[in-house]
Design an enzyme around this catalytic site. Sequence first.
Site, PDB file in Angstrom:
ATOM      1  N   SER A 217       0.838  -1.193   0.000  1.00 44.07           N
ATOM      2  CA  SER A 217       0.000   0.000   0.000  1.00 44.07           C
ATOM      3  C   SER A 217       0.882   1.254   0.000  1.00 44.07           C
ATOM      4  O   SER A 217       1.684   1.441  -0.911  1.00 44.07           O
ATOM      5  CB  SER A 217      -0.962  -0.052   1.191  1.00 44.07           C
ATOM      6  OG  SER A 217      -1.990   0.886   1.063  1.00 44.07           O
ATOM      7  N   ASP A 438      -8.893  -4.918  -5.488  1.00 42.38           N
ATOM      8  CA  ASP A 438      -8.382  -4.142  -4.358  1.00 42.38           C
ATOM      9  C   ASP A 438      -9.211  -2.867  -4.185  1.00 42.38           C
ATOM     10  O   ASP A 438      -9.272  -2.038  -5.090  1.00 42.38           O
ATOM     11  CB  ASP A 438      -6.917  -3.778  -4.601  1.00 42.38           C
ATOM     12  CG  ASP A 438      -6.219  -3.271  -3.350  1.00 42.38           C
ATOM     13  OD1 ASP A 438      -6.844  -2.514  -2.583  1.00 42.38           O
ATOM     14  OD2 ASP A 438      -5.049  -3.624  -3.145  1.00 42.38           O
ATOM     15  N   HIS A 466      -7.259  -6.065  -0.177  1.00 42.24           N
ATOM     16  CA  HIS A 466      -6.175  -5.084  -0.239  1.00 42.24           C
ATOM     17  C   HIS A 466      -4.851  -5.788   0.018  1.00 42.24           C
ATOM     18  O   HIS A 466      -4.551  -6.211   1.134  1.00 42.24           O
ATOM     19  CB  HIS A 466      -6.409  -3.999   0.815  1.00 42.24           C
ATOM     20  CG  HIS A 466      -5.415  -2.889   0.773  1.00 42.24           C
ATOM     21  ND1 HIS A 466      -4.999  -2.299  -0.407  1.00 42.24           N
ATOM     22  CD2 HIS A 466      -4.748  -2.246   1.768  1.00 42.24           C
ATOM     23  CE1 HIS A 466      -4.126  -1.344  -0.136  1.00 42.24           C
ATOM     24  NE2 HIS A 466      -3.958  -1.292   1.167  1.00 42.24           N
TER      25      HIS A 466
END
Length: 499
Positions: A217, A438, A466
Amino acid sequence: MRRVLAAVLLVMAAGCSTAPAEPATQGTIAEPDPIDWGPCTDIKRPDGEPPARQDASVRCGKLAVPLDYAKPGGEKIDLALIKLPATGKGTKLGSVVFNFGGPGASGVDTLDQAAKALTSLRTRYDLISFDPRGVERSSGVRCGDGAEMDRFTSLDTLPPNDRTHRESAAANKEFAALCRENAGKILPYVGTVNAARDMDRIRAAVGDAKLNYVGMSYGTQLGGVYATQFPKNVGRMVLDAPLDPTVTFEQRTLAQTRGFQKAYESFLKSCVKNQCAIGKDQATANTNVENLMNELAAKPLKVGNRELTQGLASTGLAAALYSEMTWPFLEQALSDALRGRGQALLYLADTYIGRDQDGTYSTQMTSFPAITCVDTAERPTEAQVRRTEEAALKISPLFGGEGSGGLCRVWPVKGSDQARHVDATGSAPIVVIGGKGDPATPYEWAPKLTAQLKTATLVTYEGEGHGAYLSGSKCVAGLVDAYLIDGKVPQKGATCPAA
């Protein structure tokens, strides 16, 4: 990514620091001393809690780094680190450094929790993570006490009218004042460019010639910035659930709104396949959820001495969409709330915002805006913020909002665009992994970051959730471990099915 909590920190009082957001140049810095690894009780949080530990082999330490890299001989801050030593008897390959996202996630708290999924990697590497500057034990940005944070995090986002806008603005003026008062000198220096410099200090301190790295991320932006600043120091780097650092606040908000709405619809579709507890079909289930949120905006549910507000319920809903593994719990939590019991949704929200049972908070909700806003010079106007919100609400009545633009528009320190430009030309190969389902880092960002880096190869994961490496996908884990352990770069166009 915490865009869904935009109403928590929408608008802050105006004012700018005179200190630079990022140093213009980097002076000569002596090599760091080796890290003195010891018991993790030595790096407790301000509330006295040490990081979770699964076994006695886990070690922790501190590393002093310049507060301002333009003044390398000046004031220092300590970074908190954690290490899971390699377990195998074969040739050790050095260390792999992890950043699990945010910005604002504590690597010290997270690495040990992820250890079981990293067993293969740990046979050859020491696994290392850290709290980046401005996070938790590393001069973490703290803006208010538990009661004050409760007020901010419980703010409603619906309905998006003048009342909610006024309430958010008033609350966040108070939040801004608390940040300026309590976070102090660290605020101008928490950006990703400085965090990347810190990572190179970590690399040197653990004795690695190259940085082997897994970023997830926000950690993909940190890795991209590192590879831009130190391309010759890049070892084996994997960037999972990538950000596109070039997007504007509006572009990011709309992309993430689409991502969460898509994940929500996938959850509903999955739920109704087997006697869904929140509705017999997808349309009915959606109507029930929307009605629940509207009812909570009018009258929150009592949960002990607290309340489940619409804002907290929306946060809990979004939090559970990050992984398919939490969908069954989300179904039960929504079903409970529809029957007047809000404990489960409140639990999901608390987990997301970093609230402990005793009412104290981690720095998740304060480190995030501090890093986000210093990483960009963009400061949207009020008209642009409202336009963003209007467009987002058309995409999703549940998840639409103004994003981080409203907050950064009036953040108390200036921002810099340096972390928005990445180009790793000259680095070793980088592996980028993008997930089709995602919600927080939409797949469209994966090929864009791959192209910007110049030295990257894209792997596509067809599943939900995610992040892909720790999703349970044997295909993704196999490709990543083959690269990190054996140096085998995935083939161009590599794809992994849903787990």
